[in-house]
Structures are given as structure tokens and as C-alpha cells.
Motif scaffolding. Sequence first.
Motif, PDB file in Angstrom:
ATOM      1  N   UNK B  60       0.831  -1.218   0.000  1.00  0.00           N
ATOM      2  CA  UNK B  60       0.000   0.000   0.000  1.00  0.00           C
ATOM      3  C   UNK B  60       0.861   1.263   0.000  1.00  0.00           C
ATOM      4  N   UNK B  61       1.871   1.287   0.865  1.00  0.00           N
ATOM      5  CA  UNK B  61       2.713   2.495   0.976  1.00  0.00           C
ATOM      6  C   UNK B  61       3.491   2.733  -0.315  1.00  0.00           C
ATOM      7  N   UNK B  62       4.064   1.667  -0.874  1.00  0.00           N
ATOM      8  CA  UNK B  62       4.763   1.818  -2.154  1.00  0.00           C
ATOM      9  C   UNK B  62       3.820   2.336  -3.227  1.00  0.00           C
ATOM     10  N   UNK B  63       2.644   1.724  -3.301  1.00  0.00           N
ATOM     11  CA  UNK B  63       1.708   2.076  -4.370  1.00  0.00           C
ATOM     12  C   UNK B  63       1.237   3.524  -4.209  1.00  0.00           C
ATOM     13  N   UNK B  89       5.141   5.317 -15.807  1.00  0.00           N
ATOM     14  CA  UNK B  89       3.896   4.554 -15.959  1.00  0.00           C
ATOM     15  C   UNK B  89       4.143   3.060 -15.748  1.00  0.00           C
ATOM     16  N   UNK B  90       5.279   2.566 -16.221  1.00  0.00           N
ATOM     17  CA  UNK B  90       5.578   1.138 -16.024  1.00  0.00           C
ATOM     18  C   UNK B  90       5.803   0.821 -14.544  1.00  0.00           C
ATOM     19  N   UNK B  91       6.434   1.746 -13.828  1.00  0.00           N
ATOM     20  CA  UNK B  91       6.581   1.552 -12.376  1.00  0.00           C
ATOM     21  C   UNK B  91       5.216   1.564 -11.698  1.00  0.00           C
ATOM     22  N   UNK B  92       4.311   2.394 -12.193  1.00  0.00           N
ATOM     23  CA  UNK B  92       2.963   2.471 -11.611  1.00  0.00           C
ATOM     24  C   UNK B  92       2.200   1.174 -11.881  1.00  0.00           C
ATOM     25  N   UNK B  93       2.351   0.635 -13.071  1.00  0.00           N
ATOM     26  CA  UNK B  93       1.736  -0.673 -13.375  1.00  0.00           C
ATOM     27  C   UNK B  93       2.253  -1.734 -12.401  1.00  0.00           C
ATOM     28  N   UNK B  94       3.555  -1.765 -12.189  1.00  0.00           N
ATOM     29  CA  UNK B  94       4.141  -2.785 -11.298  1.00  0.00           C
ATOM     30  C   UNK B  94       3.661  -2.610  -9.864  1.00  0.00           C
ATOM     31  N   UNK B  95       3.615  -1.365  -9.389  1.00  0.00           N
ATOM     32  CA  UNK B  95       3.187  -1.114  -8.007  1.00  0.00           C
ATOM     33  C   UNK B  95       1.710  -1.453  -7.821  1.00  0.00           C
ATOM     34  N   UNK B  96       0.886  -1.102  -8.813  1.00  0.00           N
ATOM     35  CA  UNK B  96      -0.556  -1.403  -8.719  1.00  0.00           C
ATOM     36  C   UNK B  96      -0.804  -2.907  -8.795  1.00  0.00           C
ATOM     37  N   UNK B  97      -0.043  -3.600  -9.619  1.00  0.00           N
ATOM     38  CA  UNK B  97      -0.236  -5.050  -9.709  1.00  0.00           C
ATOM     39  C   UNK B  97       0.133  -5.718  -8.385  1.00  0.00           C
TER      40      UNK B  97
END
Lengths: 135, 135, 135, 135
Positions: B60-63, B89-97
Motif C-alpha cells: 500500500x505504501x509503495x503504491x 507509468x511502467x513503475x505504476x503498473x508494477x506497483x498497482x499489480x
Amino acid sequence: MASVTRQMLDAYPKSINLDRAKLAAVIDTINSCAQACTACADACLSEEDVAELTKCVRTDLDCADVCTTTARVLSRHEGYDANVTRSVLEACVAACRACGDECARHAEMHEHCRICADVCRECEKACRDLLAAMS
Amino acid sequence: MASVTRQMLDAYPKSINLDRAKLAAVIDTINSCAQACTACADACLSEEDVAELTKCVRTDLDCADVCTTTARVLSRHEGYDANVTRSVLEACVAACRACGDECARHAEMHEHCRICADVCRECEKACRDLLAAMS
Amino acid sequence: MASVTRQMLDAYPKSINLDRAKLAAVIDTINSCAQACTACADACLSEEDVAELTKCVRTDLDCADVCTTTARVLSRHEGYDANVTRSVLEACVAACRACGDECARHAEMHEHCRICADVCRECEKACRDLLAAMS
Amino acid sequence: MASVTRQMLDAYPKSINLDRAKLAAVIDTINSCAQACTACADACLSEEDVAELTKCVRTDLDCADVCTTTARVLSRHEGYDANVTRSVLEACVAACRACGDECARHAEMHEHCRICADVCRECEKACRDLLAAMS
């Protein structure tokens, strides 16, 4: 439909001192203000008269940072400390007032400053109202 | 009424490579995800079985941090650099996944994790769609 | 004396996949880069030729935000997810390269850009080295 | 060698109301406090007695966010507004005091809380001294 902020507050497992609907509305207003300020800083950088807007960029950046932190502090209820919440809200009031004042000076020239000034005024008021409701 | 994000994008004085309505919707989704993740981390800390939720707090904190930064980068158009936008955006995809997967594991036990998992899935999809629209 | 980052890593109660001294040094470099970029953005706003520096302000702001988030992600070890760490480091490499390139263009005119370019190069290298050490 | 913060302040092109060496030292202390708090939150999550540490995680997260924002506001000099700086510093004092108090309660059990408490005390003092120097 209820905002994500409201849905998450309604799902919070323990008691919260403040009214959840009201608190959710304040957090949403603060997050919108952070977004407006980030966007206004960038829009100012894109203007031909950027040299007249450097103070506006600065107050935008401060206000975006302070609002982001304020929304986070208001979203945490575990181990609540009224002194921290109150002083962070007061910082948010100060940042919104400074940014609202500066953006208002450019509101006739730049639509992004007009919108940002309005959002800052609304956010300042929401923070003041929450401070009043806390005491 | 249009979101503040959309109003500010419509007031942006120069051209933007992406469709403004679509971009505004993605930024709003990312900001909602940041908010959900900050709230979910705190709700997890409030649960009696917090010891089972420590990985969930962390993702949660990372995302929340990655989403906050991604929304800011997407809100800046002056001096646009596609490489930076794409990698963020790719980092955001990874964090959300990662966060969506972890929250989904607790979704039956905790309503805040269920909501947060849904918001993370939606945010991951929005970022993937924007990446596709950029190429 | 060891940096606070190093002291905190040495006090971490569980195992960490990476060498603690090396990781602490990378986090310190990233935090210094965030600080340099925040300061460089403001110094650019203070220059008479600010109209020539708007792209520099923008890359500074992105780099500051991405570095701040990267240092936070690298400081969390509970529930470690290599995919998230790797993609965040890659975003940090991209942001530092963009900012280092842009600041380097102004390094002869502005000492703050020269320093910031050097710090961005060092940060980019530190992130690349950590990515290599992870694989 | 001078910290990056100090080098950047020395390269700032206009006048600054405060002593640059002193201001650089305060910003470095605040950034170290943000780092300690982020690391302490994660270390608390890794402890077997995490259920006793949930308030500590929360105050750590607040303090990290408030310190990060405070360091940014103090790093901007263009369009300086003493009211904003002062209220942000006061919020930082409140966040550091709350976090220092809570970490001190766990200092004998957890070395990361002992270090974090010390850093919070130092940061609280640095912010108070800067407030005094401003008036």
C-alpha cells in the motif's frame, strides 16, 4: 457514487472522531487542490510571460506538497494525535491562502490561475471548517 | 461537472500529445488509487490481525508513493520527455499489480482491502491503456 | 560517522537481500539528488533567463519526485517485491538521465545546474549499479 | 566536503534572508529525519510485536511526509512567504515531537526506534531554532 475516499472511510474498522462524510469531502477537496496546484505550476511554466509568474510557480509547488501531506495525515486514524492534525491543517490553510492570493493576481490573464485560485480558496475554507469542527 | 484535473488540462496553454479527456481520467484514477492505498495501509494497521497484513501495508505504501509521483509527472507537459513518462507509468503498473494482488488476498476478510484491490486493478489498466496510446 | 540511513539499515531486524552498506549509499545518493533537483528548480525560477530554463524546471521537478519515491521504496524491506523495486529504479534512471542531460546544457551558465547535473549523473549510475547487483 | 544541500544553497543566485550554512544544516537534519521515519515504519512492520507498534508506524509515516514537505518548502526561496514557512515548520515540530515521543516508548526494545527517537528530537530542535532565528 461515493468517492473512493468516502468508500475507504466507511470501511475503516475502528471509530473516527470526525464525521466520515464531512472528512471524506475535506480530503477530496485537498487532493483536488494538490492536483490544481501541480497543474498550475506547469501551465505557468508554459506561458510566454513566465518571468512574471515565478512566484506563482513557487506558491503552487508549496501548496501541492502541503496539500498532499495534509490529505495523507487526515487519512490516518490509527494512533491519532490532534496536535499533529491541527498544525498540519494550519499549514495547509497558510499554503492555500498564499497560493490563492498569488493565483488571484493572474486570474484575469490566465484561466489556469483563475481555476487554481478558486480551488485554493475552497480548500482553505474546508481546512478552516475542519479545524473549527475539531475544537 | 468536469473534475478539477480536467478543467486544468483544458486550460493548459500549449498543445498536449495525448487526448485531454482521456489523460484527465487516467490522472483522476491514479490519484484515487493513491488515496485508497494510503487509507488501506492505515486500516490494515487498525485490524486485530495486523501481523497478517504487514506485506499489505508495505505494498500500500509503495503504491501510494508511486501513484502520487506518477500523477505529478503526467500533470506536467512543459519539456515533455516520453522516456520518463513511459518508465514512470511502467513503475505504476508494477506497483498497482503488486498491491492489487496482495489486497486481493485479504479481500474476503477486509472490505478496505477489497475496495483497494479493485481500485489498484482499475489503475493498473488505466496506466497500461495510456502506455498503449503513447506508442 | 555512519549516515542515519546506514544506522537504520544496520538496525533492521530481518535479513535484507542486498549488501546494507551499498544499499545505504545508494539511498543517500538518491536523497541528495532529490534535494539538488528541488533546489535547482527554485534556483532556475530565480534566474533572469528563466524563460530559457522552463524545461530544466520541469525535469528537476520530475526527478525530485521520482527520487523521493525511489528512496522510500528502497527503504522498505517487509514484503519485498523485486518487480516493483526494479521498475522504480528504472524510472529513477530515466528521470536522472533526462534531468542530468537538461541541466548539463545550462552548466556553463549556472553553477546550480552544473552541480545538479553532476548529482543526477552520480544518481543514475548508483541506480544502474544497484539494478545490476539485483540480477 | 559540503553537503549537496549546502553546495546548492551557495549557488543560489539571489539573496536569502537566513544564514545559508545554518539553513543547509537544518534541511539536512530534516531530510535525515524523513529517512529515519520511513525506515522505522518498515522496521516496526518487521517486528514480531508489530501489534504493539501500530501507533509508532503511524507517527513515523506522518513525520516522514511532514519532513519531506518541510525540506522542500525550505529549499524554495523565490517568492518567499514567511507565514507559509513558519506554519510548515510548526507542523514539523509537532510531527517530530509526536514521533519522538512514541519512538522513545519503544527505544529499549527496538534499536531502530531508539535511533529514530534521537533523530526526531534533533529535528524538532533544529526546526524550533530556525523558527526562533526567523522572528
